[in-house]
Scaffold this motif. Structure first.
Motif, PDB file in Angstrom:
ATOM      1  N   GLU A   1     -14.477 -13.236  -5.297  1.00  0.00           N
ATOM      2  CA  GLU A   1     -13.446 -13.859  -4.487  1.00  0.00           C
ATOM      3  C   GLU A   1     -13.745 -15.345  -4.282  1.00  0.00           C
ATOM      4  OE1 GLU A   1     -11.386 -12.066  -0.458  1.00  0.00           O
ATOM      5  OE2 GLU A   1     -13.507 -11.816  -0.790  1.00  0.00           O
ATOM      6  N   LEU A   2     -15.001 -15.642  -3.990  1.00  0.00           N
ATOM      7  CA  LEU A   2     -15.370 -17.028  -3.727  1.00  0.00           C
ATOM      8  C   LEU A   2     -15.360 -17.867  -4.999  1.00  0.00           C
ATOM      9  CD1 LEU A   2     -18.154 -16.635  -1.011  1.00  0.00           C
ATOM     10  CD2 LEU A   2     -15.755 -17.163  -0.743  1.00  0.00           C
ATOM     11  N   GLN A   3     -15.340 -17.174  -6.162  1.00  0.00           N
ATOM     12  CA  GLN A   3     -15.244 -17.900  -7.432  1.00  0.00           C
ATOM     13  C   GLN A   3     -13.791 -18.090  -7.853  1.00  0.00           C
ATOM     14  OE1 GLN A   3     -18.034 -18.964  -8.689  1.00  0.00           O
ATOM     15  NE2 GLN A   3     -19.278 -17.810  -7.230  1.00  0.00           N
ATOM     16  N   ASP A   4     -12.891 -17.363  -7.211  1.00  0.00           N
ATOM     17  CA  ASP A   4     -11.501 -17.341  -7.659  1.00  0.00           C
ATOM     18  C   ASP A   4     -10.877 -18.739  -7.595  1.00  0.00           C
ATOM     19  OD1 ASP A   4      -9.025 -15.547  -8.203  1.00  0.00           O
ATOM     20  OD2 ASP A   4      -8.405 -16.904  -6.593  1.00  0.00           O
ATOM     21  N   ALA A   5     -10.246 -19.130  -8.724  1.00  0.00           N
ATOM     22  CA  ALA A   5      -9.751 -20.510  -8.812  1.00  0.00           C
ATOM     23  C   ALA A   5      -8.642 -20.787  -7.806  1.00  0.00           C
ATOM     24  CB  ALA A   5      -9.247 -20.777 -10.232  1.00  0.00           C
ATOM     25  N   SER A   6      -7.712 -19.824  -7.654  1.00  0.00           N
ATOM     26  CA  SER A   6      -6.585 -20.096  -6.754  1.00  0.00           C
ATOM     27  C   SER A   6      -7.077 -20.204  -5.310  1.00  0.00           C
ATOM     28  CB  SER A   6      -5.528 -19.003  -6.888  1.00  0.00           C
ATOM     29  OG  SER A   6      -6.049 -17.779  -6.419  1.00  0.00           O
ATOM     30  N   LEU A   7      -8.038 -19.353  -4.943  1.00  0.00           N
ATOM     31  CA  LEU A   7      -8.568 -19.447  -3.576  1.00  0.00           C
ATOM     32  C   LEU A   7      -9.333 -20.746  -3.382  1.00  0.00           C
ATOM     33  CD1 LEU A   7      -9.736 -15.871  -2.507  1.00  0.00           C
ATOM     34  CD2 LEU A   7      -7.578 -17.041  -2.089  1.00  0.00           C
ATOM     35  N   ASN A   8     -10.029 -21.202  -4.411  1.00  0.00           N
ATOM     36  CA  ASN A   8     -10.773 -22.457  -4.264  1.00  0.00           C
ATOM     37  C   ASN A   8      -9.838 -23.645  -4.058  1.00  0.00           C
ATOM     38  OD1 ASN A   8     -13.825 -22.590  -4.418  1.00  0.00           O
ATOM     39  ND2 ASN A   8     -13.356 -20.988  -5.921  1.00  0.00           N
ATOM     40  N   ARG A   9      -8.636 -23.560  -4.649  1.00  0.00           N
ATOM     41  CA  ARG A   9      -7.661 -24.628  -4.387  1.00  0.00           C
ATOM     42  C   ARG A   9      -7.181 -24.570  -2.945  1.00  0.00           C
ATOM     43  NH1 ARG A   9      -6.144 -23.576  -9.553  1.00  0.00           N
ATOM     44  NH2 ARG A   9      -4.523 -22.079  -8.996  1.00  0.00           N
ATOM     45  N   LYS A  10      -6.996 -23.355  -2.444  1.00  0.00           N
ATOM     46  CA  LYS A  10      -6.475 -23.197  -1.080  1.00  0.00           C
ATOM     47  C   LYS A  10      -7.540 -23.509  -0.026  1.00  0.00           C
ATOM     48  CE  LYS A  10      -4.206 -19.650   1.762  1.00  0.00           C
ATOM     49  NZ  LYS A  10      -2.921 -20.243   2.086  1.00  0.00           N
ATOM     50  N   TYR A  11      -8.766 -23.108  -0.301  1.00  0.00           N
ATOM     51  CA  TYR A  11      -9.871 -23.291   0.658  1.00  0.00           C
ATOM     52  C   TYR A  11     -10.908 -24.225   0.043  1.00  0.00           C
ATOM     53  CZ  TYR A  11      -8.042 -18.894   2.665  1.00  0.00           C
ATOM     54  OH  TYR A  11      -7.255 -17.916   3.213  1.00  0.00           O
TER      55      TYR A  11
ATOM     56  N   PHE B   1       0.840  -1.198   0.000  1.00  0.00           N
ATOM     57  CA  PHE B   1       0.000   0.000   0.000  1.00  0.00           C
ATOM     58  C   PHE B   1       0.878   1.253   0.000  1.00  0.00           C
ATOM     59  CE2 PHE B   1      -2.739   3.104   2.379  1.00  0.00           C
ATOM     60  CZ  PHE B   1      -3.707   3.235   1.407  1.00  0.00           C
ATOM     61  N   LYS B   2       1.935   1.199   0.746  1.00  0.00           N
ATOM     62  CA  LYS B   2       2.871   2.331   0.813  1.00  0.00           C
ATOM     63  C   LYS B   2       3.469   2.584  -0.574  1.00  0.00           C
ATOM     64  CE  LYS B   2       6.675   4.521   2.796  1.00  0.00           C
ATOM     65  NZ  LYS B   2       6.662   5.810   3.319  1.00  0.00           N
ATOM     66  N   GLN B   3       3.822   1.502  -1.239  1.00  0.00           N
ATOM     67  CA  GLN B   3       4.397   1.626  -2.564  1.00  0.00           C
ATOM     68  C   GLN B   3       3.409   2.289  -3.526  1.00  0.00           C
ATOM     69  OE1 GLN B   3       5.389  -2.166  -4.198  1.00  0.00           O
ATOM     70  NE2 GLN B   3       7.477  -1.529  -4.673  1.00  0.00           N
ATOM     71  N   GLU B   4       2.146   1.895  -3.411  1.00  0.00           N
ATOM     72  CA  GLU B   4       1.170   2.398  -4.373  1.00  0.00           C
ATOM     73  C   GLU B   4       0.681   3.798  -4.053  1.00  0.00           C
ATOM     74  OE1 GLU B   4      -1.984  -0.396  -5.064  1.00  0.00           O
ATOM     75  OE2 GLU B   4      -0.567  -2.054  -5.345  1.00  0.00           O
ATOM     76  N   THR B   5       0.603   4.158  -2.787  1.00  0.00           N
ATOM     77  CA  THR B   5      -0.026   5.426  -2.420  1.00  0.00           C
ATOM     78  C   THR B   5       0.880   6.355  -1.642  1.00  0.00           C
ATOM     79  OG1 THR B   5      -0.804   4.566  -0.323  1.00  0.00           O
ATOM     80  CG2 THR B   5      -2.264   4.292  -2.211  1.00  0.00           C
ATOM     81  N   GLY B   6       2.006   5.860  -1.157  1.00  0.00           N
ATOM     82  CA  GLY B   6       2.859   6.688  -0.327  1.00  0.00           C
ATOM     83  C   GLY B   6       2.384   6.790   1.117  1.00  0.00           C
ATOM     84  N   ILE B   7       1.253   6.121   1.444  1.00  0.00           N
ATOM     85  CA  ILE B   7       0.735   6.188   2.816  1.00  0.00           C
ATOM     86  C   ILE B   7       1.288   5.006   3.614  1.00  0.00           C
ATOM     87  CG2 ILE B   7      -1.340   6.188   4.252  1.00  0.00           C
ATOM     88  CD1 ILE B   7      -2.888   7.118   1.773  1.00  0.00           C
TER      89      ILE B   7
ATOM     90  N   LYS C   1     -10.812   1.426   0.702  1.00  0.00           N
ATOM     91  CA  LYS C   1     -11.132   1.046  -0.677  1.00  0.00           C
ATOM     92  C   LYS C   1     -10.117   0.047  -1.202  1.00  0.00           C
ATOM     93  CE  LYS C   1     -11.538   5.319  -2.373  1.00  0.00           C
ATOM     94  NZ  LYS C   1     -11.781   6.416  -3.344  1.00  0.00           N
ATOM     95  N   TRP C   2      -8.854   0.301  -0.836  1.00  0.00           N
ATOM     96  CA  TRP C   2      -7.769  -0.542  -1.353  1.00  0.00           C
ATOM     97  C   TRP C   2      -7.811  -1.947  -0.747  1.00  0.00           C
ATOM     98  CZ3 TRP C   2      -3.289  -2.760   0.811  1.00  0.00           C
ATOM     99  CH2 TRP C   2      -2.316  -3.155  -0.114  1.00  0.00           C
ATOM    100  N   ILE C   3      -7.936  -2.022   0.561  1.00  0.00           N
ATOM    101  CA  ILE C   3      -7.818  -3.334   1.226  1.00  0.00           C
ATOM    102  C   ILE C   3      -9.016  -4.221   0.903  1.00  0.00           C
ATOM    103  CG2 ILE C   3      -8.900  -2.768   3.476  1.00  0.00           C
ATOM    104  CD1 ILE C   3      -5.667  -4.786   3.130  1.00  0.00           C
ATOM    105  N   THR C   4     -10.174  -3.598   0.568  1.00  0.00           N
ATOM    106  CA  THR C   4     -11.347  -4.412   0.263  1.00  0.00           C
ATOM    107  C   THR C   4     -11.539  -4.578  -1.248  1.00  0.00           C
ATOM    108  OG1 THR C   4     -12.772  -2.467   0.296  1.00  0.00           O
ATOM    109  CG2 THR C   4     -12.559  -3.696   2.350  1.00  0.00           C
ATOM    110  N   SER C   5     -10.594  -4.073  -2.041  1.00  0.00           N
ATOM    111  CA  SER C   5     -10.730  -4.225  -3.494  1.00  0.00           C
ATOM    112  C   SER C   5     -10.539  -5.687  -3.862  1.00  0.00           C
ATOM    113  CB  SER C   5      -9.690  -3.352  -4.196  1.00  0.00           C
ATOM    114  OG  SER C   5      -8.402  -3.872  -3.937  1.00  0.00           O
ATOM    115  N   PRO C   6     -11.142  -6.120  -4.985  1.00  0.00           N
ATOM    116  CA  PRO C   6     -11.095  -7.553  -5.310  1.00  0.00           C
ATOM    117  C   PRO C   6      -9.678  -8.116  -5.295  1.00  0.00           C
ATOM    118  CG  PRO C   6     -12.568  -6.400  -6.816  1.00  0.00           C
ATOM    119  CD  PRO C   6     -11.932  -5.355  -5.946  1.00  0.00           C
ATOM    120  N   GLU C   7      -8.760  -7.408  -5.949  1.00  0.00           N
ATOM    121  CA  GLU C   7      -7.415  -7.969  -6.087  1.00  0.00           C
ATOM    122  C   GLU C   7      -6.715  -8.090  -4.729  1.00  0.00           C
ATOM    123  OE1 GLU C   7      -3.114  -6.833  -8.056  1.00  0.00           O
ATOM    124  OE2 GLU C   7      -4.750  -5.378  -8.092  1.00  0.00           O
ATOM    125  N   ILE C   8      -6.791  -7.019  -3.931  1.00  0.00           N
ATOM    126  CA  ILE C   8      -6.055  -7.020  -2.663  1.00  0.00           C
ATOM    127  C   ILE C   8      -6.712  -7.973  -1.664  1.00  0.00           C
ATOM    128  CG2 ILE C   8      -5.257  -5.579  -0.757  1.00  0.00           C
ATOM    129  CD1 ILE C   8      -3.872  -5.119  -3.451  1.00  0.00           C
TER     130      ILE C   8
END
Lengths: 284, 272, 425
Positions: free
Chosen positions: C355-365, C55-61, C331-338
């Motif tokens: 998120e619940l459709q995401d293939a990589s997450l479905n393998r993990k969970y 987040f710091k990298q992207e926004t400086g915060i 907004k950032w932490i709840t965005s789909p990618e993050i």
């Protein structure tokens, strides 16, 4: 020479205490700031007439008396054992202090885990051998309070031992030598010479432990949450619950101030009793 | 012969007592080397294949050197401050004949007996106003108030046991009264000073509520991190807690062992 | 004079809306700002900490994550709000605190910003029930959903197969199965729940009660000792005595979860957030036989899947610019990618359909469809969302535990609880 201490305590303790004590005269829930108003002693009368608080007071008094008595007795035995000045005893004295270094809330977690009848290294075998109730020592209303007392003694008897040991080690040699020449036996020496001279240390242990045990919170909160039922529900659990969970800081402060008064009374009784003893021995 | 036997009996008793005091802590330390499926199993196990995964886990999740530094600063700071305040105060109270001494001593004790519920929020706001909230100072000042009462009482009773005549002799020899305190009275109560220091250090070291409340992430001590390592509601972190407990117990034992050579008898060697 | 202050207000408002200001780069309007975030120590908190660098990298915060235990967090942020000390800019907020914070105005209502940014934030991708459950009180959104948990039933496929039982369709099935799957001689128990006095036993019993249709607060009045509630507590107590492992009356989440992972308990209703542990060989002995399903309800009742978890809220006392920066973080932490990245870091806390459709997450969970079903038909009100909730929970915490350990009968315990609860209404 007492001035720095008094100034420090006045600024950093008395001032916050007075502010906090002021809260106790208000209806003051931090979650409902719009309802704040002066209510006088209402919080105090509410606390004193609440049967749950009275029950907690009874549990707390029993807990305090038992813990302090056991810590004093055990501490005295340990101090006498460790009295002789040699390397073994000095290292043993330090190792004995290990329980004090463990954060009380973790102590509560450790004993809850060890005494658990399903997973606990101690609890499982105790229940297996029918030495503990089926729900474990902490899961039964008849045994939980006693078990919590043992946990408190485990953590704090070493403190009593260290204070008493420091007292023992500063006893003047000549009176002990005189006793040795008199040919007094060990029991007589303990009862007639050592204990009377130890009264200041004994007094210190009693007073310090009474003030601290009366306010016990962490170990009980972590181990039983005050249960089963309300068998280990100490007053401090009520005070923290009201003040720091419901944020009824007025009521929580009132319970706390009542606790302080109770502690002051207990300490006063101990002081008077030991003064009387001291006088009797001094005139002998 | 019987003297030997009694020594043996004494040492056995000491070793047994030590076993009782140390075993629960050893169990906690031991969990650091267990995978968590071994810690909570039925029947409970004592043997397992040791692993160091828990240490790796806390090293990656916590800034361990910072946590240890905070703990050291907090306990050293509170101890020094309480000794500086408490020893002179205890001495003064023991030497004065005025009735107010007893009242002051009693008041200090009563202050120690006030539950944190009353003071925590006012103290928090006070520290905020002084700009000390989140710093080590906030915790040191808070702990020092509680421990000063403790040190004062301990030294009060220790100095009472020292006959004032010894100091009077020193003053006649040309010592100032402060000199008499420092050169004569203080060495005589060395055991009590060391004992008081040790206990202060341990109180500050294991204190949880005050630092949890008054510090921030960067000033947090180990005692608070222990509980974070244990984890939230749904994850059990016995292994992490055990690994963290190495840091929270071993240094303080080391310091205590270093101090132990000063824990000698004051006026006499114990007789037995 | 008047016009000038109006103008100033207008300019301030423009700045507050995030318009670029001279002297700052357009992409990083808050460069160099430091935000303090108080987080509870739950499954997602290490992930929050780890993602701060990105987040710091992207926004400086810089977001400094301060991880605290539940009680410390609650006390600390409340004191911060009450004293207006601005210690924390952001705080994770338990769903049950929202009504009180909303009434006292301690956190920033997010409704306007949500309306403004709805499209960019893909708000319709987030399950609607999570908005209600994790920070909404009477229409005011005082916390934004951060970590959604579903109440699920964890059970043992192997034991069900051996006993030739079907996974329960109704609560009656579950209770019957619990008894059938209990075999004390083989150290096997069919039931487990939190029994420890306080929040632990209160929350688990409330979940159980909701599933059989019990009601604790109706028309702003407590109904703790309603006949159905008493009857359910009796059933619950019998389960603890006859079908739960020894010691369960003093367990909170730690002991309860361990009893399932170690293979002692065959059924356990629980928050989905701990479920990853059942499939982790370092923690669990039931990696191959554990399964999750939606929680059953009483026969003939509409499904009522309990929803819980955490929102994230902005301190109402901080300066506007910091509020803006804090909102940027939300907004950032709840965005789909993050949020997917957060779950890659074992958060096991979900928000979005995508998120619940995401293939990589479905393998993990291996249980995401169950969570999807629970969120789709979730119930935010199985725990009463009223400002008096903390008191009700505490009162029930004592009453339920007293009944479980036999100190009081269920009827007497709940009657006493009702008397106490009336004081707060």
């Amino acid at each position: 020479m007492a001035a720095p201490a008094i100034i420090h305590v006045t600024i950093f303790a008395v001032y916050p205490i007075l502010r906090g004590a002021g809260f106790s005269l208000f209806r003051m829930n931090l979650m409902q700031p719009w309802l704040h108003r002066f209510v006088g002693l209402r919080n105090y009368t509410d606390a004193l007439s609440d049967p749950a608080i009275r029950h907690s007071l009874a549990v707390t008094l029993m807990f305090t008396a038992s813990c302090v008595a056991m810590e004093l007795a055990l501490g005295l035995c340990l101090a006498l054992l460790l009295w002789t000045d040699n390397r073994f005893n000095r290292v043993a004295t330090i190792l004995m202090l290990v329980p004090i270094t463990v954060t009380p809330i973790v102590v509560g977690l450790i004993f809850r885990a060890l005494l658990d009848p399903s997973f606990g290294l101690i609890g499982y075998w105790l229940t297996w051998a029918h030495l503990a109730p089926p729900q474990g020592l902490l899961g039964d209303t008849h045994t939980a309070l006693m078990t919590m007392m043992a946990v408190d003694v485990w953590e704090w008897a070493p403190l009593a031992a260290l204070i008493l040991l420091a007292g023992l080690k500063s006893l003047p040699a000549d009176s002990l030598d005189a006793a040795a020449i008199d040919g007094a036996g060990p029991v007589a020496k303990l009862g007639r010479i050592i204990l009377p001279m130890m009264l200041p240390s004994i007094f210190l242990v009693l007073v310090l432990r009474v003030t601290d045990v009366f306010r016990t919170y962490d170990i009980v909160f972590a181990a039983t949450g005050g249960g089963p039922g309300d068998s280990t529900n100490l007053l401090m659990l009520d005070a923290v619950k009201q003040g720091l969970q419901f944020f009824d800081i007025g009521y929580g402060s009132a319970i706390s101030i009542l606790m302080t008064l109770a502690i002051a009374i207990l300490a006063g009784v101990i002081i008077l009793a030991l003064r009387g003893l001291d006088r009797r021995y001094n005139t002998l | 012969m019987s003297r030997r036997l009694s020594l043996l009996a004494q040492r056995t008793a000491i070793v047994l007592a030590l076993g009782l005091f140390l075993a629960p802590v050893l169990w906690l330390i031991m969990t650091a080397y267990e995978p968590s499926r071994a810690i909570q199993s039925t029947p409970p196990l004592l043997w397992f294949k040791p692993s160091f995964a828990n240490f790796a886990s806390i090293a990656s999740n916590f800034d361990l050197s910072r946590l240890t530094l905070s703990s050291v600063v907090l306990s050293a700071g509170s101890t020094l401050l309480s000794l500086c305040f408490g020893i002179p105060c205890g001495y003064a109270l023991a030497r004065t004949r005025s009735r107010s001494a007893v009242i002051i001593a009693y008041a200090l004790l009563a202050i120690r007996g006030v539950p944190t519920v009353v003071t925590l929020i006012p103290f928090y706001l006070f520290m905020q106003r002084l700009g000390l909230l989140g710093t080590w100072w906030a915790v040191i000042l808070m702990n020092a108030t509680l421990s000063t009462a403790f040190v004062t009482w301990m030294m009060f009773s220790a100095f009472q046991a020292v006959p004032p005549e010894i100091e009077a002799a020193a003053t006649l020899d040309g010592c100032t009264s402060f000199g008499a305190f420092r050169r004569v009275a203080l060495p005589l109560v060395q055991t009590s000073v060391i004992a008081a220091a040790l206990l202060c250090m341990m109180f500050a070291w294991n204190d949880f509520l005050n630092p949890a409340f008054l510090t921030r992430a960067e000033t947090r001590p180990l005692s608070v991190a222990l509980l974070t390592a244990f984890g939230g509601n749904t994850t059990s972190g016995w292994g992490n807690l055990g690994a963290m407990a190495h840091l929270s117990t071993l240094p303080i034992i080391a310091v205590a062992l270093l101090l132990n050579r000063y824990l000698v008898s004051g006026l006499t060697r114990g007789i037995h | 004079m008047k016009r000038r202050s109006l103008l100033a207000a207008g300019l301030g408002g423009a700045a507050a809306l995030g318009w670029p200001r001279p002297g700052r780069s357009q992409s990083k309007p808050f460069d160099g700002m430091v935000l303090h975030l108080a987080s509870v120590n739950d499954q997602y908190s290490p992930g929050l900490k780890a993602l701060s660098a990105r987040f710091k990298q992207e926004t400086g915060i810089t977001v400094l994550v301060d991880i605290l235990g539940y009680g410390e967090l609650q006390t600390k942020i409340t004191t911060d709000y009450v004293g207006h000390t601005k210690g924390y800019d952001l705080a994770t907020t338990d769903n049950v605190w929202a009504p009180q914070f909303a009434e006292a105005g301690y956190t920033v209502p997010l409704n306007d910003w949500m309306k403004r940014d709805a499209e960019a934030m893909k708000l319709d991708d987030i399950y609607p029930v999570l908005f209600t459950a994790l920070g909404n009180y009477k229409g005011k959104q005082v916390a934004f959903p951060l970590a959604g948990y579903a109440n699920v039933l964890a059970y043992r496929k192997d034991l069900y197969a051996t006993a030739r039982l079907q996974p329960p369709q109704t609560m009656q099935d579950l209770v019957a199965n619990a008894y059938k799957l209990t075999d004390k001689s083989r150290n096997q128990y069919g039931w487990v729940a939190n029994g420890q006095k306080g929040a632990a036993c209160a929350q688990d019993w409330m979940q159980y009660l909701a599933e059989i249709g019990g009601v604790l607060v109706a028309k702003d009045q407590p109904t703790l000792d309603a006949p159905l509630n008493i009857q359910s507590l009796q059933t619950y107590k019998d389960l603890f005595q006859k079908a739960a492992p020894p010691g369960a009356v003093n367990w909170d989440w730690d002991g309860r979860e361990a009893s399932f992972r170690s293979g002692l308990a065959a059924n356990m209703q629980t928050w989905s957030v701990g479920a990853l542990g059942y499939f982790d060989p370092a923690q669990s002995k039931v990696t191959d036989s554990a399964a999750l399903m939606v929680t059953p309800t009483a026969a003939g009742m509409k499904p009522r899947y309990g929803i819980g978890g955490w929102g994230i809220a902005i301190n109402a006392d901080i300066e506007d610019q910091r509020k803006q920066a804090a909102w940027t973080y939300i907004k950032w932490i709840t965005s789909p990618e993050i949020h997917i990245a957060l779950n890659q870091l074992n958060a096991c806390s979900f928000l979005r359909r995508s998120e619940l459709q995401d293939a990589s997450l479905n393998r993990k969970y291996p249980f995401l469809p169950v969570i999807d079903e629970s969120f789709t038909h979730g119930d935010a009100d199985f725990r009463p969302r009223v400002p008096q909730y903390p008191e009700i929970q505490d009162i029930l915490g004592t009453a339920v535990n007293s009944a479980l350990v036999g100190a009081m009968t269920p009827a007497a315990a709940l009657a006493a609880a009702q008397t106490q609860a009336l004081r707060y209404f």
